[in-house]
Structure formats: structure tokens, C-alpha cells
Design a protein around this motif. Structure first.
Motif, mmCIF file in Angstrom:
data_model
loop_
_atom_site.group_PDB
_atom_site.id
_atom_site.type_symbol
_atom_site.label_atom_id
_atom_site.label_comp_id
_atom_site.label_asym_id
_atom_site.label_seq_id
_atom_site.Cartn_x
_atom_site.Cartn_y
_atom_site.Cartn_z
ATOM 1 N N ARG A 71 -4.488 2.372 -12.008
ATOM 2 C CA ARG A 71 -3.144 2.447 -11.430
ATOM 3 C C ARG A 71 -3.060 1.670 -10.127
ATOM 4 N NH1 ARG A 71 -2.163 8.943 -12.529
ATOM 5 N NH2 ARG A 71 -1.582 8.737 -14.736
ATOM 6 N N ILE A 72 -4.126 1.732 -9.333
ATOM 7 C CA ILE A 72 -4.151 0.986 -8.064
ATOM 8 C C ILE A 72 -4.027 -0.510 -8.332
ATOM 9 C CG2 ILE A 72 -5.649 0.300 -6.138
ATOM 10 C CD1 ILE A 72 -6.776 3.210 -6.265
ATOM 11 N N LEU A 73 -4.811 -1.003 -9.278
ATOM 12 C CA LEU A 73 -4.777 -2.436 -9.593
ATOM 13 C C LEU A 73 -3.397 -2.841 -10.108
ATOM 14 C CD1 LEU A 73 -8.254 -2.952 -11.327
ATOM 15 C CD2 LEU A 73 -7.655 -3.242 -8.918
ATOM 16 N N THR A 74 -2.789 -1.994 -10.923
ATOM 17 C CA THR A 74 -1.466 -2.301 -11.471
ATOM 18 C C THR A 74 -0.401 -2.299 -10.381
ATOM 19 O OG1 THR A 74 -2.037 -1.366 -13.631
ATOM 20 C CG2 THR A 74 0.307 -1.563 -13.105
ATOM 21 N N LYS A 75 -0.383 -1.251 -9.544
ATOM 22 C CA LYS A 75 0.644 -1.136 -8.497
ATOM 23 C C LYS A 75 0.545 -2.270 -7.477
ATOM 24 C CE LYS A 75 1.411 3.887 -8.527
ATOM 25 N NZ LYS A 75 1.353 5.127 -7.706
ATOM 26 N N LEU A 76 -0.671 -2.683 -7.158
ATOM 27 C CA LEU A 76 -0.865 -3.707 -6.134
ATOM 28 C C LEU A 76 -0.964 -5.107 -6.719
ATOM 29 C CD1 LEU A 76 -3.394 -1.868 -3.779
ATOM 30 C CD2 LEU A 76 -0.899 -1.960 -3.653
ATOM 31 N N ASP A 77 -0.803 -5.199 -8.051
ATOM 32 C CA ASP A 77 -0.859 -6.487 -8.747
ATOM 33 C C ASP A 77 -2.164 -7.208 -8.448
ATOM 34 O OD1 ASP A 77 0.052 -8.509 -10.420
ATOM 35 O OD2 ASP A 77 1.068 -9.603 -8.790
ATOM 36 N N LEU A 78 -3.273 -6.489 -8.623
ATOM 37 C CA LEU A 78 -4.601 -7.034 -8.363
ATOM 38 C C LEU A 78 -5.332 -7.228 -9.679
ATOM 39 C CD1 LEU A 78 -5.575 -4.698 -5.382
ATOM 40 C CD2 LEU A 78 -4.668 -7.028 -5.254
ATOM 41 N N ARG A 79 -6.190 -8.246 -9.729
ATOM 42 C CA ARG A 79 -6.914 -8.556 -10.958
ATOM 43 C C ARG A 79 -8.092 -7.633 -11.188
ATOM 44 N NH1 ARG A 79 -8.521 -13.056 -9.489
ATOM 45 N NH2 ARG A 79 -10.617 -12.350 -8.968
ATOM 46 N N ASP A 80 -8.815 -7.275 -10.096
ATOM 47 C CA ASP A 80 -10.032 -6.499 -10.263
ATOM 48 C C ASP A 80 -10.412 -5.813 -8.954
ATOM 49 O OD1 ASP A 80 -11.233 -8.493 -8.652
ATOM 50 O OD2 ASP A 80 -11.770 -9.673 -10.415
ATOM 51 N N ARG A 81 -11.575 -5.152 -8.952
ATOM 52 C CA ARG A 81 -12.021 -4.398 -7.786
ATOM 53 C C ARG A 81 -12.308 -5.303 -6.587
ATOM 54 N NH1 ARG A 81 -14.193 0.873 -9.805
ATOM 55 N NH2 ARG A 81 -15.352 1.164 -7.869
ATOM 56 N N VAL A 82 -12.741 -6.529 -6.843
ATOM 57 C CA VAL A 82 -13.014 -7.448 -5.737
ATOM 58 C C VAL A 82 -11.742 -7.678 -4.934
ATOM 59 C CG1 VAL A 82 -13.621 -9.811 -5.138
ATOM 60 C CG2 VAL A 82 -14.957 -8.591 -6.840
ATOM 61 N N LEU A 89 0.820 -1.211 0.000
ATOM 62 C CA LEU A 89 0.000 0.000 0.000
ATOM 63 C C LEU A 89 0.852 1.258 0.000
ATOM 64 C CD1 LEU A 89 -2.952 -0.784 2.453
ATOM 65 C CD2 LEU A 89 -2.927 -0.902 -0.040
ATOM 66 N N GLU A 90 2.084 1.150 0.466
ATOM 67 C CA GLU A 90 2.963 2.314 0.505
ATOM 68 C C GLU A 90 3.315 2.799 -0.892
ATOM 69 O OE1 GLU A 90 6.280 1.121 2.838
ATOM 70 O OE2 GLU A 90 5.133 0.962 4.710
ATOM 71 N N GLU A 91 3.083 1.966 -1.892
ATOM 72 C CA GLU A 91 3.356 2.363 -3.277
ATOM 73 C C GLU A 91 2.304 3.339 -3.811
ATOM 74 O OE1 GLU A 91 3.886 -0.998 -5.810
ATOM 75 O OE2 GLU A 91 4.897 -2.187 -4.263
ATOM 76 N N LEU A 92 1.172 3.451 -3.125
ATOM 77 C CA LEU A 92 0.083 4.300 -3.598
ATOM 78 C C LEU A 92 0.299 5.747 -3.195
ATOM 79 C CD1 LEU A 92 -3.031 2.084 -2.695
ATOM 80 C CD2 LEU A 92 -1.677 2.076 -4.804
ATOM 81 N N THR A 93 -0.176 6.651 -4.042
ATOM 82 C CA THR A 93 -0.186 8.069 -3.693
ATOM 83 C C THR A 93 -1.325 8.330 -2.699
ATOM 84 O OG1 THR A 93 -1.750 8.677 -5.438
ATOM 85 C CG2 THR A 93 0.602 8.608 -6.034
ATOM 86 N N PRO A 94 -1.314 9.469 -2.013
ATOM 87 C CA PRO A 94 -2.421 9.795 -1.100
ATOM 88 C C PRO A 94 -3.785 9.745 -1.799
ATOM 89 C CG PRO A 94 -0.580 11.250 -0.667
ATOM 90 C CD PRO A 94 -0.216 10.466 -1.897
ATOM 91 N N ARG A 95 -3.864 10.229 -3.023
ATOM 92 C CA ARG A 95 -5.131 10.217 -3.745
ATOM 93 C C ARG A 95 -5.554 8.785 -4.055
ATOM 94 N NH1 ARG A 95 -9.104 13.168 -3.530
ATOM 95 N NH2 ARG A 95 -8.217 15.059 -4.452
ATOM 96 N N GLU A 96 -4.592 7.931 -4.418
ATOM 97 C CA GLU A 96 -4.915 6.540 -4.685
ATOM 98 C C GLU A 96 -5.376 5.828 -3.422
ATOM 99 O OE1 GLU A 96 -1.804 6.071 -8.467
ATOM 100 O OE2 GLU A 96 -1.243 5.381 -6.465
ATOM 101 N N HIS A 97 -4.803 6.196 -2.270
ATOM 102 C CA HIS A 97 -5.289 5.667 -0.989
ATOM 103 C C HIS A 97 -6.760 6.026 -0.800
ATOM 104 C CE1 HIS A 97 -2.228 3.768 1.585
ATOM 105 N NE2 HIS A 97 -1.349 4.432 0.854
ATOM 106 N N VAL A 149 -10.967 -6.747 -0.903
ATOM 107 C CA VAL A 149 -10.449 -7.709 0.068
ATOM 108 C C VAL A 149 -9.139 -7.211 0.672
ATOM 109 C CG1 VAL A 149 -9.534 -10.044 0.354
ATOM 110 C CG2 VAL A 149 -11.603 -9.675 -1.000
ATOM 111 N N LEU A 150 -8.237 -6.712 -0.171
ATOM 112 C CA LEU A 150 -6.947 -6.221 0.318
ATOM 113 C C LEU A 150 -7.124 -5.055 1.282
ATOM 114 C CD1 LEU A 150 -3.831 -6.417 0.112
ATOM 115 C CD2 LEU A 150 -3.960 -4.682 -1.681
ATOM 116 N N ALA A 151 -8.052 -4.161 0.978
ATOM 117 C CA ALA A 151 -8.279 -3.007 1.844
ATOM 118 C C ALA A 151 -8.722 -3.433 3.233
ATOM 119 C CB ALA A 151 -9.312 -2.072 1.219
ATOM 120 N N TYR A 152 -9.545 -4.466 3.305
ATOM 121 C CA TYR A 152 -9.975 -4.979 4.615
ATOM 122 C C TYR A 152 -8.845 -5.707 5.318
ATOM 123 C CZ TYR A 152 -14.892 -3.741 4.386
ATOM 124 O OH TYR A 152 -16.065 -3.043 4.361
ATOM 125 N N GLU A 153 -8.101 -6.513 4.572
ATOM 126 C CA GLU A 153 -7.071 -7.333 5.207
ATOM 127 C C GLU A 153 -5.892 -6.497 5.707
ATOM 128 O OE1 GLU A 153 -7.671 -11.688 3.220
ATOM 129 O OE2 GLU A 153 -6.129 -10.398 2.362
#
Length: 222
Positions: A194-205, A154-162, A209-213
Motif C-alpha cells: 500500500r505504501i508503494l502504491t500510495k507514494l507511486d514508488l517502484r520498490d523498497r529502494v 507522505l500525508e496520504e499514509l496512515t500512522p501504521r504505514e508511516h 530514498v524518499l524517507a531520507y529526502e
């Protein structure tokens, strides 16, 4: 375009009902049925399938295990989890295993068909109100699962992406996020990508899940 669907449920009556209502919808074809995860995995290897409609509570290989096995294949079909929510403690694990979304078993047929088409098109099916209830419920029931690795990512995200990720986790659509943050909807879409790319996530689901975990969003929506 016709979406080829594999029905997976251990109850023959449910499969028959799903087949009947879904085949009444244009653009949906039921190509096979399975009564457990083992059979589903075998069918995916032999029958051209776009979307697997997956129950979770089944004998032998359950839907969570089958979802993980299917989504781990090369060029896999999409998986939609079927859940009864309050009784189905495996739905959250199904999302973590790679499902593109979840549906309640009493979802109206038109919504079910639309969800199947959306998933086939590459979207995640995340109903905002159900997402909040489901993920909050299972985040509470799984304390201590937060790991350092996702938090570090998550540290890879900008404040706006957070900010955008937090709103995704609360079940907001791109247009709703745009209204909340005073941005253009197109700008939000760029941030989501950009969020999906930086966090290597497939989709919004997976993002939800990552945001909760990671504790970015707490149970109850804090």
C-alpha cells in the motif's frame, strides 16, 4: 530460468572477472558488455537484457545518467549499481535515478548472483547495514534537498504505514518489521504494498530514498 545480464564497467579487467565468476553460477548468462553508459544504452535497445550490472564512474555517460536513461525506457531491464561506498559519491544518485539496488564491488560471487536473481524477480536489493551507512552518508552530504511535494505525499499514509515506512528506511526486512511492530509478516507485506502504491514508488529502494529526502528518517537513523 536464465537471467540475462549486461555488464557495464569501464575497466576491462573488472568486466572479465565478473563474467568469469558469474558464468560459473547457474541461471546467469552474460549477454553483452559495455565500457560506458552510452554503449550500455545502445546495447539495451538491441540485446535482450534482464538485469544491468552498472558501474557509476565511467567516461562519457556515467552510470547515474545511464541508469536514468535505461529505467526511463518502456519495459526496461532492472539496474544494479556497483559501488565502492566510501569513494563512490554517485551511488545515492544512482538509486534516485531508478536503480533497484546497489552492491559493493567486493560482494561474494554467490551473493552477487543471488542479488541479480532477486532483482530479476522484482525485488529490491537492500542490504540493511549497507543501506543505513550509505543513505545516512549521502543524506548528510546533500542538505536542503527535501521538497514539499514528497512530504505532502507522505500525508496520504496512515500512522501504521508511516511506522512501516520508517522501518523500511532503517533497512529492516518484513519479518524484522513484524517483530518490531507486533504484526504478522503477511500484514507487513500488505502495508508495504500500500505504501508503494500510495507514494507511486517502484520498490523498497525508492521508499528508502524518499524517507531520507523527506526527513522521515534523519541521517544517522534518528
Amino acid at each position: 530460468m536464465t537471467v540475462r545480464v549486461l555488464l557495464v564497467d569501464d575497466q576491462e579487467m573488472i568486466r572479465a572477472g565478473l563474467r568469469m565468476v558469474l558464468e560459473s553460477q547457474s541461471g546467469v548468462e552474460i549477454v553483452a558488455e559495455a565500457d560506458d553508459g552510452d554503449t550500455a544504452l545502445e546495447l539495451v535497445a538491441t540485446v535482450e537484457t534482464d538485469v544491468v550490472l552498472m558501474d557509476v564512474r565511467m567516461p562519457r555517460m556515467n552510470g547515474v545518467e545511464a541508469t536514468g536513461a535505461i529505467t526511463g525506457l518502456d519495459d526496461p531491464p532492472k539496474v544494479l549499481i556497483l559501488t565502492t561506498f566510501d569513494l563512490d559519491e554517485y551511488a545515492y544518485d544512482g538509486l534516485r535515478a531508478g536503480a533497484s539496488g546497489f552492491l559493493l564491488k567486493d560482494t561474494p560471487v554467490e551473493e552477487l548472483a543471488t542479488a541479480i536473481r532477486h532483482v530479476h524477480a522484482g525485488d529490491a536489493v537492500v542490504a540493511p547495514s549497507t543501506t543505513r551507512r550509505l543513505l545516512s552518508h549521502f543524506a548528510r552530504s546533500r542538505p536542503g534537498q527535501t521538497s514539499a511535494a514528497p512530504t505532502t505525499r507522505l500525508e496520504e499514509l496512515t500512522p501504521r504505514e508511516h511506522d512501516v515506512l520508517a522501518h523500511i528506511a532503517r533497512g529492516l526486512s518484513n519479518s524484522e518489521i513484524a517483530d518490531q511492530l507486533g504484526l504478522a509478516e503477511g500484514t507487513v507485506k500488505v502495508h508495504v504494498g500500500r505504501i508503494l502504491t500510495k507514494l507511486d514508488l517502484r520498490d523498497r529502494v525508492q521508499a528508502v530514498v524518499l524517507a531520507y529526502e523527506t526527513g522521515l528518517i534523519r541521517a544517522g537513523g534518528a
